[in-house]
Design a protein around this motif. Structure first.
Motif, short mmCIF file in Angstrom:
data_model
loop_
_atom_site.label_atom_id
_atom_site.label_comp_id
_atom_site.label_asym_id
_atom_site.label_seq_id
_atom_site.Cartn_x
_atom_site.Cartn_y
_atom_site.Cartn_z
N LEU A 1 0.88 -1.28 0.06
CA LEU A 1 0.12 0.21 0.26
C LEU A 1 0.94 1.34 0.03
O LEU A 1 1.98 1.27 0.74
CB LEU A 1 -0.75 0.07 1.07
CG LEU A 1 -1.77 -1.07 1.38
CD1 LEU A 1 -2.67 -0.87 2.77
CD2 LEU A 1 -2.80 -1.16 0.22
N LEU B 1 0.34 4.97 1.15
CA LEU B 1 -0.47 5.73 1.86
C LEU B 1 0.06 7.16 2.10
O LEU B 1 1.28 7.49 2.09
CB LEU B 1 -1.14 5.06 3.25
CG LEU B 1 -1.66 3.76 3.08
CD1 LEU B 1 -1.90 2.85 4.32
CD2 LEU B 1 -2.80 3.82 2.14
N LEU C 1 -3.64 4.82 -2.82
CA LEU C 1 -4.69 4.92 -2.24
C LEU C 1 -4.77 6.61 -2.01
O LEU C 1 -3.99 7.11 -1.60
CB LEU C 1 -5.34 4.25 -0.86
CG LEU C 1 -5.17 2.66 -1.10
CD1 LEU C 1 -5.68 2.16 0.27
CD2 LEU C 1 -6.03 2.24 -2.02
N GLY D 1 -5.53 10.15 -0.44
CA GLY D 1 -5.27 10.67 0.82
C GLY D 1 -6.44 11.51 1.38
O GLY D 1 -6.03 12.29 2.36
N GLN E 1 -9.78 8.56 3.55
CA GLN E 1 -8.97 7.48 4.44
C GLN E 1 -9.86 6.53 5.19
O GLN E 1 -9.14 5.69 5.50
CB GLN E 1 -8.33 8.51 5.52
CG GLN E 1 -7.40 9.55 4.87
CD GLN E 1 -6.73 10.56 5.96
OE1 GLN E 1 -6.78 10.25 7.15
NE2 GLN E 1 -6.26 11.93 5.24
N TRP F 1 -9.00 3.29 3.76
CA TRP F 1 -7.74 2.45 3.84
C TRP F 1 -7.76 1.03 4.31
O TRP F 1 -7.16 0.05 3.86
CB TRP F 1 -6.66 3.42 4.57
CG TRP F 1 -6.47 4.39 3.71
CD1 TRP F 1 -6.65 4.97 2.64
CD2 TRP F 1 -5.46 5.61 4.29
NE1 TRP F 1 -6.18 6.33 2.19
CE2 TRP F 1 -5.06 6.55 3.26
CE3 TRP F 1 -4.60 5.65 5.49
CZ2 TRP F 1 -4.25 7.72 3.64
CZ3 TRP F 1 -3.65 6.72 5.78
CH2 TRP F 1 -3.82 7.69 4.69
N ASP F 2 -8.55 0.91 5.55
CA ASP F 2 -8.58 -0.45 6.16
C ASP F 2 -8.98 -1.35 5.42
O ASP F 2 -8.91 -2.54 5.66
CB ASP F 2 -9.04 -0.01 7.52
CG ASP F 2 -10.47 0.35 7.59
OD1 ASP F 2 -11.11 0.59 6.36
OD2 ASP F 2 -11.01 0.57 8.74
N TYR G 1 -8.26 -2.24 2.51
CA TYR G 1 -7.12 -3.00 1.88
C TYR G 1 -6.18 -3.52 2.83
O TYR G 1 -5.05 -4.19 2.30
CB TYR G 1 -6.50 -1.96 0.96
CG TYR G 1 -7.28 -1.31 -0.20
CD1 TYR G 1 -7.47 -1.82 -1.49
CD2 TYR G 1 -8.15 -0.33 0.33
CE1 TYR G 1 -8.35 -1.34 -2.39
CE2 TYR G 1 -9.07 0.12 -0.78
CZ TYR G 1 -9.03 -0.52 -2.04
OH TYR G 1 -10.05 0.03 -2.90
N TYR G 2 -5.94 -2.98 4.23
CA TYR G 2 -4.96 -3.77 4.83
C TYR G 2 -4.64 -5.28 5.09
O TYR G 2 -3.63 -5.57 5.08
CB TYR G 2 -5.31 -3.09 6.44
CG TYR G 2 -5.39 -1.79 6.75
CD1 TYR G 2 -4.63 -0.86 5.88
CD2 TYR G 2 -5.70 -1.09 8.09
CE1 TYR G 2 -4.67 0.26 5.97
CE2 TYR G 2 -5.41 0.00 8.20
CZ TYR G 2 -5.07 0.98 7.11
OH TYR G 2 -4.83 2.18 7.51
N TYR H 1 4.47 4.88 3.47
CA TYR H 1 3.74 6.19 3.99
C TYR H 1 4.51 7.45 3.53
O TYR H 1 5.66 7.48 3.92
CB TYR H 1 3.60 5.95 5.60
CG TYR H 1 2.61 7.06 5.70
CD1 TYR H 1 1.23 6.79 5.93
CD2 TYR H 1 2.85 8.52 6.36
CE1 TYR H 1 0.18 7.62 6.45
CE2 TYR H 1 2.08 9.42 6.70
CZ TYR H 1 0.84 9.09 6.75
OH TYR H 1 -0.15 10.12 7.18
N MET I 1 -3.44 4.58 11.25
CA MET I 1 -3.10 3.48 10.27
C MET I 1 -2.11 2.50 10.88
O MET I 1 -2.39 1.27 11.04
CB MET I 1 -2.45 4.04 9.05
CG MET I 1 -1.88 2.93 7.91
SD MET I 1 0.12 2.46 8.38
CE MET I 1 0.91 4.01 8.40
#
Length: 199
Positions: A21, A23, A76, A78, A83, A86-87, A89-90, A98, A118
């Protein structure tokens, strides 16, 4: 016989695939970094004009092959409203890059909040982290030391994961040896963690 040959072929030529990722806040330089990476490491990729890159709404994807590894980058958006996605895709990711805009001191605390949220996700526990202090080509930028100081209270939350902080200029490709150092580190930690996804 076919199954045996097919298995041997896959064993010999299939690459280990890692999902990484990218971010950071909007305008940090995530897409520019991805474009520079694809241009440098993909033989036939011409790349887009870096000065025409706009804010990502959603997701950009890039893939590079390095040796026996394939890295799939997911860049992704920002913006604050993105935001929260984001999770999602974790769970699929094996590493996180980052990106911090070193020239935007006013939004540094906002970037730190997004970073902290994050990094404290249980889903990302142990996942290697590369932090890029971007836009180091601009004279008025904060140094890596300044950024480490600003983010110092996040350090304990990083935990036992592999972590590297580097200066860079995604726009020029200078300042962090774009061609090797960060990539060698990332491949090493991904391989040593024994995490790969073969699709």
């Amino acid at each position: 016989m076919y199954t045996l040959l097919s298995g041997l072929w896959k064993y010999m030529f299939q690459k280990d695939e890692y999902c990484v990722l990218i971010l950071g806040l909007d305008n940090a330089g995530k897409t520019t970094f991805l474009e520079q990476t694809k241009t440098k490491f993909s033989r036939n990729y011409k790349g887009m004009n870096l000065s025409k890159i706009t804010t990502t709404v959603g997701l950009n994807i890039g893939t590079i092959d390095v040796g026996s590894a394939r890295l799939m980058f997911w860049d992704l958006g920002g913006q604050e409203e993105l935001q929260s996605l984001w999770d999602k895709y974790y769970a699929e990711s094996h590493g996180v890059i980052y990106v911090i805009d070193s020239t935007d001191e006013e939004r540094l605390s906002e970037s730190k909040i997004a970073f902290e949220k994050m990094i404290t996700s249980e889903v990302l526990e142990g996942v290697p982290l590369l932090v890029l202090a971007n836009k180091q080509d601009i004279e008025t930028c904060l140094s890596v030391g300044d950024i480490k100081t600003a983010f110092s209270d996040c350090a304990p939350k990083i935990g036992k994961r592999d972590c590297l902080v580097q200066p860079c200029s995604a726009l020029t490709g200078n300042g962090f040896r774009l061609s090797t150092e960060w990539l060698e580190w990332l491949l090493t930690v991904l391989g040593s963690n024994g995490i790969s996804c073969v699709m």
